[in-house]
Design a protein around this motif. Structure first.
Motif, PDB file in Angstrom:
ATOM      1  N   GLN A  36       0.823  -1.208   0.000  1.00  0.00           N
ATOM      2  CA  GLN A  36       0.000   0.000   0.000  1.00  0.00           C
ATOM      3  C   GLN A  36       0.856   1.256   0.000  1.00  0.00           C
ATOM      4  O   GLN A  36       0.431   2.292  -0.471  1.00  0.00           O
ATOM      5  N   ALA A  65      -7.189  -7.313  -1.171  1.00  0.00           N
ATOM      6  CA  ALA A  65      -8.392  -6.662  -0.666  1.00  0.00           C
ATOM      7  C   ALA A  65      -9.529  -6.976  -1.617  1.00  0.00           C
ATOM      8  O   ALA A  65      -9.551  -6.487  -2.743  1.00  0.00           O
ATOM      9  N   SER A  88     -20.288  -3.738   2.190  1.00  0.00           N
ATOM     10  CA  SER A  88     -18.901  -4.106   2.503  1.00  0.00           C
ATOM     11  C   SER A  88     -18.083  -4.192   1.223  1.00  0.00           C
ATOM     12  O   SER A  88     -16.942  -3.727   1.159  1.00  0.00           O
ATOM     13  N   LEU A  91     -17.436  -0.667  -0.079  1.00  0.00           N
ATOM     14  CA  LEU A  91     -16.376  -0.032   0.692  1.00  0.00           C
ATOM     15  C   LEU A  91     -15.015  -0.595   0.293  1.00  0.00           C
ATOM     16  O   LEU A  91     -14.043   0.159   0.117  1.00  0.00           O
ATOM     17  N   THR A  92     -14.929  -1.901   0.123  1.00  0.00           N
ATOM     18  CA  THR A  92     -13.676  -2.530  -0.275  1.00  0.00           C
ATOM     19  C   THR A  92     -13.229  -2.039  -1.646  1.00  0.00           C
ATOM     20  O   THR A  92     -12.054  -1.733  -1.861  1.00  0.00           O
ATOM     21  N   TYR A  95     -11.815   1.386  -1.330  1.00  0.00           N
ATOM     22  CA  TYR A  95     -10.469   1.321  -0.749  1.00  0.00           C
ATOM     23  C   TYR A  95      -9.445   0.964  -1.828  1.00  0.00           C
ATOM     24  O   TYR A  95      -8.383   1.594  -1.928  1.00  0.00           O
ATOM     25  N   ILE A  96      -9.763  -0.046  -2.642  1.00  0.00           N
ATOM     26  CA  ILE A  96      -8.841  -0.473  -3.699  1.00  0.00           C
ATOM     27  C   ILE A  96      -8.604   0.668  -4.687  1.00  0.00           C
ATOM     28  O   ILE A  96      -7.463   0.935  -5.081  1.00  0.00           O
ATOM     29  N   ALA A  98      -8.977   3.971  -4.202  1.00  0.00           N
ATOM     30  CA  ALA A  98      -8.240   5.076  -3.567  1.00  0.00           C
ATOM     31  C   ALA A  98      -6.771   4.712  -3.371  1.00  0.00           C
ATOM     32  O   ALA A  98      -5.884   5.539  -3.620  1.00  0.00           O
ATOM     33  N   THR A  99      -6.503   3.489  -2.943  1.00  0.00           N
ATOM     34  CA  THR A  99      -5.124   3.059  -2.730  1.00  0.00           C
ATOM     35  C   THR A  99      -4.371   3.011  -4.052  1.00  0.00           C
ATOM     36  O   THR A  99      -3.209   3.407  -4.127  1.00  0.00           O
TER      37      THR A  99
END
Length: 150
Positions: A36, A65, A88, A91-92, A95-96, A98-99
């Motif tokens: 990350q 993820a 969920s 959201l995951t 996250y992927i 944005a990362t």
């Protein structure tokens, strides 16, 4: 109560992308979930190979993820209202995304074993990998080990 590590045991925390030579040499290097933040994982592997003592061990643990169904098939894109829609999962996926925008190297997650092969001189001897799933749903079947892990 915490015990004190033995005198020959040293724990270091720092910015691995800034180079590891300043910390000296190591018998064991454990890097967990660093993709990350590491933009050049191949450079990190080369750096680790340079500071690892002969017969030393490098442990790299990177987690994918994502959410999978009970048959261990990764969920694809979903829209609210789809039969298997999950917040969920939404959201995951956020996250992927944005990362990945913050660190394009994060896309190398599935290529770690290959990247470990990049340092010259074959410093690792053996590269092994495994995949495991952590169930987080009330699945109807599965062995006791899977049920307890979730």
């Amino acid at each position: 109560m915490f015990s004190t590590p033995p005198p020959n045991c040293l724990f270091e925390t720092g910015d691995a992308s800034a180079g590891l030579q300043r910390y000296g040499r190591f018998d064991v290097i454990h890097a967990r979930s660093v993709l990350q933040g590491i933009k050049d994982y191949a450079a990190l592997c080369t750096d680790v190979a340079q500071v690892l003592n002969p017969r030393g061990v490098f442990i790299s643990l990177e987690g994918d993820a994502g959410l999978y169904d009970k048959n261990k098939v990764k969920y694809g894109p979903q829209k609210e209202g789809d039969p298997d829609f999950s917040w969920s999962h939404e959201l995951t996926m956020a996250y992927i995304e944005a990362t990945g925008k913050r660190n394009p190297g994060f896309s190398n997650l599935t290529k770690v074993a290959g990247i470990l092969g990049t340092p010259s001189g074959d410093p690792w001897g053996t590269i092994e990998g495994t995949t495991f799933f952590l169930p987080c749903g009330p699945y109807e079947s599965g062995d006791e080990k899977e049920r307890v892990a979730g």
